[in-house]
Write a protein that holds these residues in place. Structure first.
Motif, PDB file in Angstrom:
ATOM      1  N   SER A  39       0.855  -1.184   0.000  1.00 53.86           N
ATOM      2  CA  SER A  39       0.000   0.000   0.000  1.00 53.86           C
ATOM      3  C   SER A  39       0.889   1.232   0.000  1.00 53.86           C
ATOM      4  CB  SER A  39      -0.957   0.011   1.200  1.00 53.86           C
ATOM      5  OG  SER A  39      -0.279   0.221   2.404  1.00 53.86           O
ATOM      6  N   ASN A  41       1.441   5.113   1.232  1.00 50.75           N
ATOM      7  CA  ASN A  41       1.106   5.996   2.338  1.00 50.75           C
ATOM      8  C   ASN A  41       1.666   7.392   2.097  1.00 50.75           C
ATOM      9  OD1 ASN A  41       0.124   4.015   4.671  1.00 50.75           O
ATOM     10  ND2 ASN A  41       1.836   3.027   3.647  1.00 50.75           N
ATOM     11  N   PRO A  42       1.223   8.379   2.882  1.00 49.23           N
ATOM     12  CA  PRO A  42       1.816   9.715   2.753  1.00 49.23           C
ATOM     13  C   PRO A  42       3.336   9.725   2.888  1.00 49.23           C
ATOM     14  CG  PRO A  42      -0.208   9.869   4.004  1.00 49.23           C
ATOM     15  CD  PRO A  42       0.042   8.396   3.779  1.00 49.23           C
ATOM     16  N   THR A  45       4.980   9.421  -0.481  1.00 47.87           N
ATOM     17  CA  THR A  45       4.978  10.631  -1.300  1.00 47.87           C
ATOM     18  C   THR A  45       5.897  11.696  -0.724  1.00 47.87           C
ATOM     19  OG1 THR A  45       3.008  11.510  -0.160  1.00 47.87           O
ATOM     20  CG2 THR A  45       2.641  10.161  -2.124  1.00 47.87           C
ATOM     21  N   THR A 127      -0.338   1.852   9.137  1.00 45.74           N
ATOM     22  CA  THR A 127      -1.361   2.636   9.832  1.00 45.74           C
ATOM     23  C   THR A 127      -1.752   1.984  11.159  1.00 45.74           C
ATOM     24  OG1 THR A 127      -2.988   1.563   8.394  1.00 45.74           O
ATOM     25  CG2 THR A 127      -2.295   3.778   7.803  1.00 45.74           C
ATOM     26  N   GLY A 157      -9.071   8.803   7.413  1.00 50.14           N
ATOM     27  CA  GLY A 157      -7.850   8.415   6.738  1.00 50.14           C
ATOM     28  C   GLY A 157      -7.370   7.047   7.170  1.00 50.14           C
ATOM     29  N   GLY A 158      -6.206   6.650   6.667  1.00 52.68           N
ATOM     30  CA  GLY A 158      -5.698   5.317   6.965  1.00 52.68           C
ATOM     31  C   GLY A 158      -5.484   5.067   8.440  1.00 52.68           C
ATOM     32  N   HIS A 317       0.576   6.859  -6.057  1.00 53.93           N
ATOM     33  CA  HIS A 317       1.094   8.103  -5.484  1.00 53.93           C
ATOM     34  C   HIS A 317       0.157   9.267  -5.799  1.00 53.93           C
ATOM     35  CE1 HIS A 317       5.404   7.473  -4.053  1.00 53.93           C
ATOM     36  NE2 HIS A 317       4.957   6.255  -4.325  1.00 53.93           N
ATOM     37  N   LYS A 319      -3.049   9.229  -6.253  1.00 51.29           N
ATOM     38  CA  LYS A 319      -4.250   9.136  -5.428  1.00 51.29           C
ATOM     39  C   LYS A 319      -3.995   9.616  -4.002  1.00 51.29           C
ATOM     40  CE  LYS A 319      -6.577   5.378  -7.945  1.00 51.29           C
ATOM     41  NZ  LYS A 319      -7.921   6.006  -8.039  1.00 51.29           N
ATOM     42  N   VAL A 320      -2.832   9.277  -3.444  1.00 48.30           N
ATOM     43  CA  VAL A 320      -2.503   9.728  -2.090  1.00 48.30           C
ATOM     44  C   VAL A 320      -2.304  11.242  -2.069  1.00 48.30           C
ATOM     45  CG1 VAL A 320      -0.789   9.602  -0.239  1.00 48.30           C
ATOM     46  CG2 VAL A 320      -1.528   7.516  -1.396  1.00 48.30           C
ATOM     47  N   MET A 325      -8.212  10.765   0.080  1.00 49.21           N
ATOM     48  CA  MET A 325      -8.345   9.312   0.222  1.00 49.21           C
ATOM     49  C   MET A 325      -9.154   8.969   1.466  1.00 49.21           C
ATOM     50  SD  MET A 325      -7.105   7.275  -2.061  1.00 49.21           S
ATOM     51  CE  MET A 325      -7.066   5.816  -1.032  1.00 49.21           C
ATOM     52  N   LYS A 328      -7.286   3.256   2.284  1.00 47.33           N
ATOM     53  CA  LYS A 328      -5.979   3.060   1.680  1.00 47.33           C
ATOM     54  C   LYS A 328      -6.048   2.564   0.241  1.00 47.33           C
ATOM     55  CE  LYS A 328      -2.539   3.048   3.539  1.00 47.33           C
ATOM     56  NZ  LYS A 328      -1.974   1.999   4.413  1.00 47.33           N
TER      57      LYS A 328
END
Length: 333
Positions: A39, A41-42, A45, A127, A157-158, A317, A319-320, A325, A328
């Motif tokens: 997955s 995650n922020p 990015t 998460t 969020g996640g 990336h 999408k995040v 979002m 996830k």
């Protein structure tokens, strides 16, 4: 046999490239895992943005959350064997999980929940660990009485998607979550939130419910933007935990007068510093797996992309980075 991976392109760091590397051999505490899903995650990015800004000399494999199958174990590994299905959130100091195979320290790995497929499992580790450590090791809400309140900023969020059920299952606390859209608010309610408010006016929204102070605050997005409201809302002798770095100095004068505490939660601390208790992360993941398999916690997977490719990682990336979002996004190989 070789490893296929998607890495940051050193010649153009804003983009990804496909690379091939020799199959690595596990070190003393390592597992060699055949990765089945990851997955994004922020943190992915943010690291990518840093590399894009500062550059790099060679390809860098990102990706930390993963689920997969153990193919080989290091000499000192006793809790896993080849063929075991595992999940983990990785180590920010080592090559990431956007690859067909990865080395990972066995001490920060858990046995995958039996009830989840690869994609649903990959959505959870980072998460789950962040939520668990923030709630129970930084805020210590398990010690809170039934009259206490917890405000989760970023409930859909996640991390928030797991913090809500964790808090409801392992404490007597009243859980208040924030969301801005009705579908996100319902997502929070479905996971057990007692009250959902709009984050755009925290003080005003809580005042509608005669809430002036909250005992615990878990900040999951925009520490700077929420800081003034949080400083006013935290109860005397209350506790704040944030997972989001600040861009400007945080005025803590109100916290001082309230004898309130500020905690930071960074899920990678244990692996980064090789702390004496780093195996606690494997234990937490095993505890979370039991909660999943008994139906207490559900996966926060909301979007699945297919195939390990430059296109799928780039899209995940994107999408995040979109910032809206719910749950996830996962890439299943």
């Amino acid at each position: 046999m070789s490893v296929k991976a998607i890495a940051v392109n050193p010649d153009q760091p804003s983009t990804f490239i496909e690379i091939t590397q020799p199959m690595p051999q596990p070190g003393e505490h390592d597992l060699l895992v055949e990765v089945k899903a990851v997955s994004v995650n922020p943190v992915d990015t943010k690291v990518h943005a840093s590399l894009s800004k500062n550059g790099l000399q060679s390809p860098r494999i990102l990706g930390w959350d993963a689920s997969g199958i153990v193919k080989a174990v290091g000499a000192s590994v006793t809790q896993f064997k080849a063929g075991d299905e595992v999940w983990y959130a990785g180590d920010i100091t080592r090559p990431g999980s956007n690859a067909t195979h990865q080395l990972i320290d066995a001490r920060i790995v858990g046995h995958k929940p039996q009830s989840l497929d690869w994609a649903a499992a990959a959505a959870l580790p980072l998460t789950a660990l962040t939520a668990w450590e923030g709630l129970f090791e930084r805020l210590n809400i398990q010690d809170a009485g039934s009259g206490k309140t917890l405000l989760i900023i970023g409930g859909a969020g996640g991390v928030g998607s797991l913090a809500i059920p964790f808090a409801k299952h392992n404490s007597k606390i009243k859980v208040i979550a924030t969301a801005s859209r009705e579908d996100s608010a319902q997502w929070c309610r479905d996971r057990g939130a007692d009250l959902v408010v709009n984050y755009r006016d925290l003080k005003g929204e809580l005042a509608k419910h005669d809430i002036k102070f909250v005992d615990y605050i878990f900040i999951l997005n925009d520490t700077d933007g929420h800081w003034d409201a949080v400083s006013d809302l935290i109860a005397p002798q209350g506790h704040i935990c944030t997972i989001v770095e600040n861009d400007r100095p945080l005025d803590q004068s109100k916290l001082k007068s309230k004898s309130a505490a500020l905690h930071w939660e960074f899920m990678y601390t244990r692996s980064m510093y090789q702390t004496s208790d780093m195996a606690r992360q494997g234990e937490i993941l095993n505890e979370v797996a039991k909660l999943v398999d008994t139906g207490v916690v559900e996966s926060s997977l909301s979007d699945t992309l297919h195939g390990l490719s430059v296109e799928s990682i780039t899209e995940a990336h994107r999408k995040v980075l979109d910032g809206h979002m719910r749950g996830k996004v996962v890439v299943e190989f």
